[in-house]
Write a protein that holds these residues in place. Structure first.
Motif, PDB file in Angstrom:
ATOM      1  N   LEU A  78       0.842  -1.209   0.000  1.00  0.00           N
ATOM      2  CA  LEU A  78       0.000   0.000   0.000  1.00  0.00           C
ATOM      3  C   LEU A  78       0.874   1.254   0.000  1.00  0.00           C
ATOM      4  O   LEU A  78       0.592   2.215  -0.721  1.00  0.00           O
ATOM      5  N   ALA A  79       1.961   1.235   0.796  1.00  0.00           N
ATOM      6  CA  ALA A  79       2.855   2.401   0.851  1.00  0.00           C
ATOM      7  C   ALA A  79       3.466   2.655  -0.530  1.00  0.00           C
ATOM      8  O   ALA A  79       3.553   3.802  -0.983  1.00  0.00           O
ATOM      9  N   GLN A  80       3.850   1.569  -1.197  1.00  0.00           N
ATOM     10  CA  GLN A  80       4.417   1.714  -2.554  1.00  0.00           C
ATOM     11  C   GLN A  80       3.384   2.267  -3.527  1.00  0.00           C
ATOM     12  O   GLN A  80       3.629   3.252  -4.225  1.00  0.00           O
ATOM     13  N   ASP A  81       2.210   1.622  -3.559  1.00  0.00           N
ATOM     14  CA  ASP A  81       1.188   1.995  -4.545  1.00  0.00           C
ATOM     15  C   ASP A  81       0.684   3.422  -4.344  1.00  0.00           C
ATOM     16  O   ASP A  81       0.252   4.070  -5.296  1.00  0.00           O
ATOM     17  N   PHE A  82       0.691   3.906  -3.081  1.00  0.00           N
ATOM     18  CA  PHE A  82       0.147   5.243  -2.810  1.00  0.00           C
ATOM     19  C   PHE A  82       1.238   6.250  -2.446  1.00  0.00           C
ATOM     20  O   PHE A  82       0.950   7.301  -1.897  1.00  0.00           O
ATOM     21  N   SER A  83       2.504   5.857  -2.726  1.00  0.00           N
ATOM     22  CA  SER A  83       3.660   6.750  -2.487  1.00  0.00           C
ATOM     23  C   SER A  83       3.640   7.357  -1.076  1.00  0.00           C
ATOM     24  O   SER A  83       3.781   8.576  -0.920  1.00  0.00           O
TER      25      SER A  83
END
Ligand code: C5P
Length: 285
Positions: free
Chosen positions: A76-81
């Motif tokens: 989630l952190a990756q996908d939503f920067s």
């Protein structure tokens, strides 16, 4: 919002039919999930370290990137920067690697929790998609339902509108069983396969406990017993103690008994062998 506390319940499988092995190596299942009143508590707290940190005092819960909750937060952190860090504190009450989907339930709780804490705005279809990508047992916990039919790898969920509340004694031997090992010891016998889901469902709907007890089934039982033949004694002891019916949950080693009532479940547990220190009286949630 700076922090959020969420609850993550365990599940039992009242029926687990294995329909075959798929080209991707997974097994095609038909199962009835029951959400039960044995829960972990998870607190999510934002931090400025930029790191995802897991805190848990249970010796068998990994604090490494292997933990499913880490994988959820990371993706989630990756996908939503999202650049900020996160502390995930897990109070573990559900036995680990026990057929109760504790890790998967933690993952679902963190997925739902981060959707709120980080205000991601993910809709149900998107949440379902994340869950299915990370495991087979996570999706069930995204649905606010006591019972559901699970198909595919177990990740395709159809909530069941059933009001019956069940009482169980749940016993978990202190042995970790890896789902992968149990599936790899399975000898598929697909001739004259009964539809155990549709045999059990009417009894569950009516609350016909005696017939329900007779319809509990788990196709993984022979594989569990191949790995641990002594566990048949645990099933027998629970039956002799006066349970209506007894069954393994998921890939084991947890065994659950069906009781007539809360009182009956308490008396069953009181009679039961004190060597099994992980025994719980639980109900449908
Ligand atoms: O999806 P999950 O991580 O829970 O599965 C763990 C392992 O269990 C898989 O890698 C696979 O070996 C086995 N499994 C399977 N068929 C399923 C679910 C799990 O063979 N439907």
């Amino acid at each position: 919002m700076d922090r959020l506390t969420v609850h993550a319940p365990a599940k039992l499988n009242l029926v687990l039919d294995v329909l075959g092995k798929r080209p991707d190596g997974f097994h095609e299942l038909r199962t009835i999930f029951e959400r039960i009143s044995l829960e972990d508590e998870i607190t999510l707290k934002r931090n400025n370290s930029g790191k995802i940190r897991i805190h848990c005092t249970h010796p068998h819960v990994p604090r490494s990137p292997q933990n499913l909750v880490y994988k959820v937060a990371k993706i989630l952190a990756q996908d939503f920067s999202i650049k900020e860090g996160l502390d995930i504190n897990i109070i573990k009450n559900i036995p680990v690697a026990a057929g109760l989907a504790g890790g998967s339930s933690n993952a679902a709780a963190v997925l739902l929790g981060l959707n709120r804490l980080w205000q991601l705005g993910l809709n149900n279809t998107q949440l379902d998609d994340y869950a299915g990508r990370l495991g087979s047992d996570i999706n069930f916990f995204l649905y606010d339902t006591s019972y559901a039919l699970g198909t595919g790898r177990g990740e395709r969920i159809k909530p069941l509108n059933v009001k019956t509340k069940l009482w169980h004694v749940l016993v978990t031997p202190r042995v970790k069983m890896l789902t992968k090992d149990v599936f790899s010891h399975l000898k598929l016998n697909l001739t004259n396969k009964k539809d155990n889901v549709n045999i059990l469902l009417p009894f569950l709907r009516k609350g016909d406990l005696l017939r329900l007890a007779g319809a509990l089934s788990n196709d993984l039982e022979p594989a569990i017993l191949l790995l641990r033949p002594d566990f048949i004694r645990l099933k027998k002891k629970l039956l002799v103690a006066g349970s209506l019916g007894v069954c393994f949950s998921g890939s084991g080693p947890s065994v659950f008994a069906l009781a007539e009532s809360h009182k009956h479940a308490l008396s069953l547990r009181a009679k039961f062998d004190r060597r099994y220190t992980q025994s719980f009286v639980v109900s449908t949630l």
